[in-house]
Design a protein around this motif. Structure first.
Motif, PDB file in Angstrom:
ATOM      1  N   ALA A  68     -29.757  41.013 -28.060  1.00  0.00           N
ATOM      2  CA  ALA A  68     -30.353  42.086 -27.252  1.00  0.00           C
ATOM      3  C   ALA A  68     -31.113  41.499 -26.062  1.00  0.00           C
ATOM      4  CB  ALA A  68     -31.280  42.945 -28.105  1.00  0.00           C
ATOM      5  N   ALA A  69     -31.806  40.391 -26.271  1.00  0.00           N
ATOM      6  CA  ALA A  69     -32.535  39.744 -25.169  1.00  0.00           C
ATOM      7  C   ALA A  69     -31.567  39.195 -24.125  1.00  0.00           C
ATOM      8  CB  ALA A  69     -33.417  38.625 -25.717  1.00  0.00           C
TER       9      ALA A  69
ATOM     10  N   TRP B  50     -30.281  39.644 -34.458  1.00  0.00           N
ATOM     11  CA  TRP B  50     -29.537  40.274 -33.357  1.00  0.00           C
ATOM     12  C   TRP B  50     -30.430  40.583 -32.156  1.00  0.00           C
ATOM     13  CZ3 TRP B  50     -24.701  39.479 -33.242  1.00  0.00           C
ATOM     14  CH2 TRP B  50     -23.959  39.385 -34.408  1.00  0.00           C
ATOM     15  N   LEU B  51     -31.735  40.443 -32.339  1.00  0.00           N
ATOM     16  CA  LEU B  51     -32.634  40.620 -31.196  1.00  0.00           C
ATOM     17  C   LEU B  51     -32.381  39.561 -30.122  1.00  0.00           C
ATOM     18  CD1 LEU B  51     -36.020  41.569 -32.899  1.00  0.00           C
ATOM     19  CD2 LEU B  51     -34.488  43.034 -31.586  1.00  0.00           C
TER      20      LEU B  51
ATOM     21  N   TRP C  19     -32.567  40.974 -38.019  1.00  0.00           N
ATOM     22  CA  TRP C  19     -33.459  40.776 -36.876  1.00  0.00           C
ATOM     23  C   TRP C  19     -32.945  39.701 -35.930  1.00  0.00           C
ATOM     24  CZ3 TRP C  19     -37.170  44.135 -35.797  1.00  0.00           C
ATOM     25  CH2 TRP C  19     -37.564  45.002 -36.822  1.00  0.00           C
TER      26      TRP C  19
ATOM     27  N   ALA D  88     -31.835  46.458 -29.698  1.00  0.00           N
ATOM     28  CA  ALA D  88     -33.140  45.964 -30.134  1.00  0.00           C
ATOM     29  C   ALA D  88     -33.777  46.885 -31.169  1.00  0.00           C
ATOM     30  CB  ALA D  88     -34.071  45.820 -28.925  1.00  0.00           C
TER      31      ALA D  88
END
Length: 182
Positions: A104-105, A100-101, A98, A88
Motif C-alpha cells: 500500500a505504501a 500488505w501495508l 499487515w 491500507a
C-alpha cells in the motif's frame, strides 16, 4: 482548438499590422529626422516580439492537449491513491496480513509521484500512457493481494509502476544555446 488557432491568428495579424504601421512611419520620415532612430528601434522591438511570439505558437497549440493529459494523469493517480488507501484499510478486516501495508505504501508513493506531475507540451502524450498503465496496475494489485491472480503477475505490477514512473518524470533540460565549434 479552433478558438486557440483564431486567437493566435489574431495576435499574429495584430503584431504584423503594428510592424507595417511602424515601417510606413519610418519610410515617410527622412533619414536625418531626430525621431528616426527611435522609430527604427520600435520597429525592431515589434519585429522581435513577433518572432518571439511565433516561436511560442507550437506550445500554445499544444496547450489544450497538455491540459487534457494533465487531467488524465491526475485522475489515474487519484484512483491509484484511493486503491492504496483501500489496501491500507484491508488488514483491519482480517482478510489480509499487515505486511500488505508495504505494498500500500509503494502504491501510494507511485500515485503521489504521478499526481504531482505537470506534463510539458513535449511530454504530455507520455503522461496519457502512464495514466493508462497506472490504471491497469490499480486494478491488478487488489487481484494479486487477494490471491485472485497468480504471483507471477507481481512482475507486471512492478513493471507497470516502473514504466509509469519513467513516463511521468520530465526530461532533463538540454542546453541548445551553445554553438558547436569545429
Amino acid at each position: 482548438m479552433a478558438d486557440t488557432q483564431q486567437q493566435i491568428a489574431g495576435d499574429v495579424a495584430g503584431r504584423q499590422s503594428d510592424i507595417r504601421a511602424k515601417l510606413d512611419e519610418l519610410e515617410a520620415m527622412p533619414d536625418d529626422d531626430p525621431r528616426y532612430a527611435t522609430v527604427f528601434n520600435h520597429l525592431l522591438e515589434a519585429a522581435d516580439g513577433l518572432l518571439t511570439f511565433e516561436a511560442q505558437i507550437p506550445a500554445k497549440l499544444q496547450e489544450p492537449h497538455r491540459q487534457a493529459s494533465k487531467r488524465t494523469i491526475r485522475w489515474a493517480s487519484l484512483l491509484h491513491l484511493a486503491g492504496a488507501a483501500v489496501l491500507a484499510l484491508a488488514p483491519f478486516t482480517g482478510q489480509i496480513s499487515w505486511w500488505w501495508l508495504i505494498v500500500a505504501a509503494i502504491q501510494a508513493f507511485f500515485g503521489a509521484i504521478a499526481a504531482s506531475t505537470d506534463p510539458t507540451p513535449q511530454t504530455h502524450r507520455r503522461s496519457r500512457y502512464a495514466a493508462g498503465i497506472l490504471t491497469v496496475v490499480t486494478a491488478l494489485v487488489p487481484l494479486l493481494v487477494f490471491d485472485v491472480l497468480t504471483g507471477w503477475f507481481w512482475l507486471a505490477a512492478a513493471a507497470g509502476w516502473i514504466i509509469s514512473f519513467a513516463l511521468t518524470v520530465p526530461d532533463a533540460p538540454t542546453d541548445t544555446s551553445r554553438e558547436k565549434r569545429p
